[in-house]
Scaffold this motif. Structure first.
Motif, PDB file in Angstrom:
ATOM      1  N   ASP A 135       0.833  -1.200   0.000  1.00 50.89           N
ATOM      2  CA  ASP A 135       0.000   0.000   0.000  1.00 50.89           C
ATOM      3  C   ASP A 135       0.870   1.253   0.000  1.00 50.89           C
ATOM      4  OD1 ASP A 135      -2.249  -1.618   0.120  1.00 50.89           O
ATOM      5  OD2 ASP A 135      -2.311  -1.581   2.306  1.00 50.89           O
ATOM      6  N   VAL A 136       1.974   1.207   0.756  1.00 51.88           N
ATOM      7  CA  VAL A 136       2.899   2.339   0.769  1.00 51.88           C
ATOM      8  C   VAL A 136       3.498   2.541  -0.617  1.00 51.88           C
ATOM      9  CG1 VAL A 136       5.040   3.266   1.731  1.00 51.88           C
ATOM     10  CG2 VAL A 136       3.406   2.083   3.226  1.00 51.88           C
ATOM     11  N   LEU A 137       3.919   1.451  -1.248  1.00 50.70           N
ATOM     12  CA  LEU A 137       4.485   1.545  -2.597  1.00 50.70           C
ATOM     13  C   LEU A 137       3.467   2.146  -3.564  1.00 50.70           C
ATOM     14  CD1 LEU A 137       6.716   0.937  -4.666  1.00 50.70           C
ATOM     15  CD2 LEU A 137       5.736  -1.365  -4.900  1.00 50.70           C
ATOM     16  N   SER A 138       2.223   1.710  -3.464  1.00 51.86           N
ATOM     17  CA  SER A 138       1.180   2.234  -4.347  1.00 51.86           C
ATOM     18  C   SER A 138       0.985   3.723  -4.129  1.00 51.86           C
ATOM     19  CB  SER A 138      -0.145   1.496  -4.085  1.00 51.86           C
ATOM     20  OG  SER A 138      -0.012   0.124  -4.320  1.00 51.86           O
ATOM     21  N   GLY A 139       0.947   4.142  -2.864  1.00 51.72           N
ATOM     22  CA  GLY A 139       0.757   5.548  -2.567  1.00 51.72           C
ATOM     23  C   GLY A 139       1.906   6.409  -3.052  1.00 51.72           C
ATOM     24  N   VAL A 140       3.127   5.922  -2.878  1.00 53.88           N
ATOM     25  CA  VAL A 140       4.298   6.661  -3.355  1.00 53.88           C
ATOM     26  C   VAL A 140       4.248   6.790  -4.875  1.00 53.88           C
ATOM     27  CG1 VAL A 140       6.822   6.636  -3.557  1.00 53.88           C
ATOM     28  CG2 VAL A 140       5.734   6.028  -1.385  1.00 53.88           C
ATOM     29  N   ALA A 141       3.927   5.701  -5.559  1.00 59.97           N
ATOM     30  CA  ALA A 141       3.841   5.746  -7.020  1.00 59.97           C
ATOM     31  C   ALA A 141       2.754   6.714  -7.476  1.00 59.97           C
ATOM     32  CB  ALA A 141       3.571   4.339  -7.570  1.00 59.97           C
ATOM     33  N   ALA A 142       1.597   6.697  -6.808  1.00 58.45           N
ATOM     34  CA  ALA A 142       0.520   7.608  -7.176  1.00 58.45           C
ATOM     35  C   ALA A 142       0.939   9.059  -6.966  1.00 58.45           C
ATOM     36  CB  ALA A 142      -0.733   7.296  -6.358  1.00 58.45           C
ATOM     37  N   GLY A 143       1.643   9.322  -5.865  1.00 57.36           N
ATOM     38  CA  GLY A 143       2.113  10.673  -5.610  1.00 57.36           C
ATOM     39  C   GLY A 143       3.094  11.156  -6.657  1.00 57.36           C
ATOM     40  N   LEU A 144       3.985  10.269  -7.093  1.00 56.96           N
ATOM     41  CA  LEU A 144       4.950  10.640  -8.126  1.00 56.96           C
ATOM     42  C   LEU A 144       4.267  10.871  -9.465  1.00 56.96           C
ATOM     43  CD1 LEU A 144       7.801   8.153  -7.151  1.00 56.96           C
ATOM     44  CD2 LEU A 144       7.829  10.650  -6.853  1.00 56.96           C
ATOM     45  N   LEU A 145       3.269  10.050  -9.780  1.00 60.37           N
ATOM     46  CA  LEU A 145       2.510  10.267 -11.007  1.00 60.37           C
ATOM     47  C   LEU A 145       1.795  11.615 -10.970  1.00 60.37           C
ATOM     48  CD1 LEU A 145       0.955   6.735 -11.554  1.00 60.37           C
ATOM     49  CD2 LEU A 145       2.481   7.906 -13.144  1.00 60.37           C
TER      50      LEU A 145
END
Length: 204
Positions: A135-145
């Protein structure tokens, strides 16, 4: 900034319940009308051809999978005997092309493909194989996008930051750290990256 991030990025976790199916259906319809926001799908949405069609209909930018979710999502014919728990680069590339999204397979190393090119991110730690870290990885990726990074770049940077953070936590805290501890460690990893000589801020 937070409002802009929320406006420009969505994070979609796997469903399975009737309520989740309703939400996914509504999101598919919303994406048909407006694809200006970035979207990350975390999981296989159940797997199989129907899920591949649904992910494509969502116009996802990134799809994050573990090895079991890859197995569920890939066509059965692309998982030959003797490779039941792994998928090769050609199979992952074909999947990325079919769903028209960058595919990330979490593991050691993390593997990324946009259907044409493929990358490996070696950062990581066995302690990341626990509930909540994806979930952390997903959130970080979404933030970078949401900061307008290209999908493949956002995926690679997210994997690097989370992997580096997991290694730092293991060294500083030991095996007892919790998934929520990862967020602060990711922020520290990003600060270190931005302030490293020759890093992204060089020449600033």
């Amino acid at each position: 900034m937070c409002a802009d991030l929320l406006r420009r990025s969505f994070l979609q976790a796997p469903g399975g319940s009737p309520q989740a199916d309703l939400v996914l259906g509504a999101l598919v319809e919303a994406r048909r009308q407006d694809r200006s926001a970035a979207l990350v799908v975390d999981g296989s949405l159940g797997g199989g051809a129907a899920s591949r069609r649904r992910i494509r209909a969502l116009y996802a930018d990134l799809v994050l999978l573990n090895r079991h979710e890859v197995r569920a999502l890939l066509p059965a014919a692309s998982c030959p005997p003797g490779r039941r728990d792994t998928a090769g680069t050609p199979e992952l590339a074909a999947l990325a092309q079919e769903i028209e999204a960058v595919v990330v397979v979490k593991g050691d190393p993390d593997r990324i493909t946009d259907g044409v090119r493929a990358w490996q991110v070696p950062a990581g730690h066995p302690g990341l194989a626990r509930h909540g870290t994806g979930d952390v990885l997903s959130g970080v990726a979404a933030g970078l996008l949401a900061q307008t990074l290209p999908a493949a770049d956002a995926a690679a940077l997210a994997c690097h930051l989370v992997g580096t953070a997991g290694t730092a936590l293991a060294a500083d805290v030991g095996p007892g750290w919790l998934s929520q501890d990862l967020l602060g460690a990711v922020a520290a990893a990003l600060r270190d990256l931005l302030t490293t000589p020759g890093g992204p801020n060089r020449g600033a």
